[in-house]
Design an enzyme around this catalytic site. Structure first.
Site, PDB file in Angstrom:
ATOM      1  CG  ASP A   8      -0.320   0.100   2.590  1.00 29.06           C
ATOM      2  OD1 ASP A   8       0.882   0.164   2.681  1.00 29.06           O
ATOM      3  OD2 ASP A   8      -1.146   0.498   3.373  1.00 29.06           O
ATOM      4  CB  CYS A  65       0.779  -2.257   4.774  1.00 29.02           C
ATOM      5  SG  CYS A  65       0.928  -3.187   6.378  1.00 29.02           S
ATOM      6  CB  THR A  67       2.804  -1.963  11.022  1.00 27.01           C
ATOM      7  OG1 THR A  67       1.496  -2.388  10.330  1.00 27.01           O
ATOM      8  CG2 THR A  67       2.888  -0.636  11.527  1.00 27.01           C
ATOM      9  N   GLY A  70      -1.212  -5.084   9.222  1.00 30.83           N
ATOM     10  CA  GLY A  70      -2.352  -5.471   8.181  1.00 30.83           C
ATOM     11  C   GLY A  70      -2.180  -6.521   7.016  1.00 30.83           C
ATOM     12  CG  HIS A  98      11.051 -24.371  12.607  1.00 31.44           C
ATOM     13  ND1 HIS A  98      11.242 -24.388  14.074  1.00 31.44           N
ATOM     14  CD2 HIS A  98      12.256 -25.049  12.226  1.00 31.44           C
ATOM     15  CE1 HIS A  98      12.243 -25.031  14.433  1.00 31.44           C
ATOM     16  NE2 HIS A  98      13.046 -25.193  13.193  1.00 31.44           N
ATOM     17  CG  ASN A  99       6.715 -21.164  10.894  1.00 28.57           C
ATOM     18  OD1 ASN A  99       7.572 -20.298  11.403  1.00 28.57           O
ATOM     19  ND2 ASN A  99       5.915 -21.899  11.972  1.00 28.57           N
ATOM     20  CG  HIS A 133       9.214 -28.033  11.719  1.00 28.46           C
ATOM     21  ND1 HIS A 133       8.940 -27.548  12.726  1.00 28.46           N
ATOM     22  CD2 HIS A 133      10.697 -28.469  11.323  1.00 28.46           C
ATOM     23  CE1 HIS A 133       9.980 -27.546  13.281  1.00 28.46           C
ATOM     24  NE2 HIS A 133      10.909 -28.070  12.696  1.00 28.46           N
ATOM     25  NE  ARG A 136       5.478 -29.539  15.929  1.00 28.01           N
ATOM     26  CZ  ARG A 136       6.876 -29.543  16.615  1.00 28.01           C
ATOM     27  NH1 ARG A 136       7.672 -28.828  16.112  1.00 28.01           N
ATOM     28  NH2 ARG A 136       7.270 -30.469  17.390  1.00 28.01           N
TER      29      ARG A 136
HETATM   30  C1  RB5 Z   1      -1.871   2.834   6.570  1.00 30.12           C
HETATM   31  O1  RB5 Z   1      -1.858   4.075   6.970  1.00 30.12           O
HETATM   32  C2  RB5 Z   1      -1.439   1.950   7.214  1.00 30.12           C
HETATM   33  O2  RB5 Z   1      -2.505   1.353   8.351  1.00 30.12           O
HETATM   34  C3  RB5 Z   1      -1.041   0.692   6.625  1.00 30.12           C
HETATM   35  O3  RB5 Z   1       0.029   0.780   6.110  1.00 30.12           O
HETATM   36  C4  RB5 Z   1      -0.559  -0.487   7.565  1.00 30.12           C
HETATM   37  O4  RB5 Z   1       0.382  -0.110   8.493  1.00 30.12           O
HETATM   38  C5  RB5 Z   1      -1.630  -1.430   8.146  1.00 30.12           C
HETATM   39  O5  RB5 Z   1      -1.548  -2.378   8.929  1.00 30.12           O
END
Ligand code: RB5
Length: 141
Positions: A8, A65, A67, A70, A98-99, A133, A136
């Site tokens: 994003d 994204c 963080t 999301g 492992h995953n 694994h 699992r």
């Molecule tokens: C966008 O502002 C932000 O919410 C998105 O990039 C992300 O971090 C969501 O988890």
């Protein structure tokens, strides 16, 4: 290996840097969008990438994204997806060994580019260990 990548607006800058890095390393990378820094909804790009993996277009994918949270939540709604949100390289390696993670999620507002490149490199070169694994991951795949 053919790799799909999506972001994003919060992951757009890091995505461009990762694509350039992967191209230099010789990987074939397909960008499923977005294509700019204007505000978009990350689930749209998680959907595009996860559906392309289901269709066999890519073996593995990377979602970025702000963080990575999301994207990882949206991607893990799919039964065929094992998405790992990684902020360091040890977890990236373990998510493969492992995953058998087939999607790597990164935070464009969390990671510096050099650390992100190391995480991606580690993740792409680590192999699934199988054995116990496999049993699992079959519990939830
Ligand atoms: C966008 O502002 C932000 O919410 C998105 O990039 C992300 O971090 C969501 O988890």
């Amino acid at each position: 290996m053919k790799i799909g990548i999506g972001s994003d607006h919060g992951g757009f800058v890091l995505k461009a840097q990762i694509i350039a890095h992967l191209n230099r390393e010789g990987f074939e990378v397909v960008d499923v969008g977005n294509h700019g820094e204007s505000s978009v909804d990350y689930p749209d790009y998680a959907d595009k990438l996860c559906e392309a993996i289901a269709a066999g277009d890519f073996e593995r994918g990377i979602l970025i994204c702000g963080t990575g949270i999301g994207m990882s939540m949206a991607a893990n709604r799919y039964r065929h997806i094992r998405a790992a949100l990684c902020y360091e390289s040890f977890s990236a390696r373990m998510s493969r060994e492992h995953n058998n993670a087939n999607v790597l999620c990164l935070g464009g507002r969390v990671l510096g580019v050099e650390l992100a490149k190391d995480i991606v490199h580690t993740w792409l070169h680590a192999e699934f260990a199988g054995g116990r694994h496999q049993n699992r991951i079959e519990r939830f795949c």
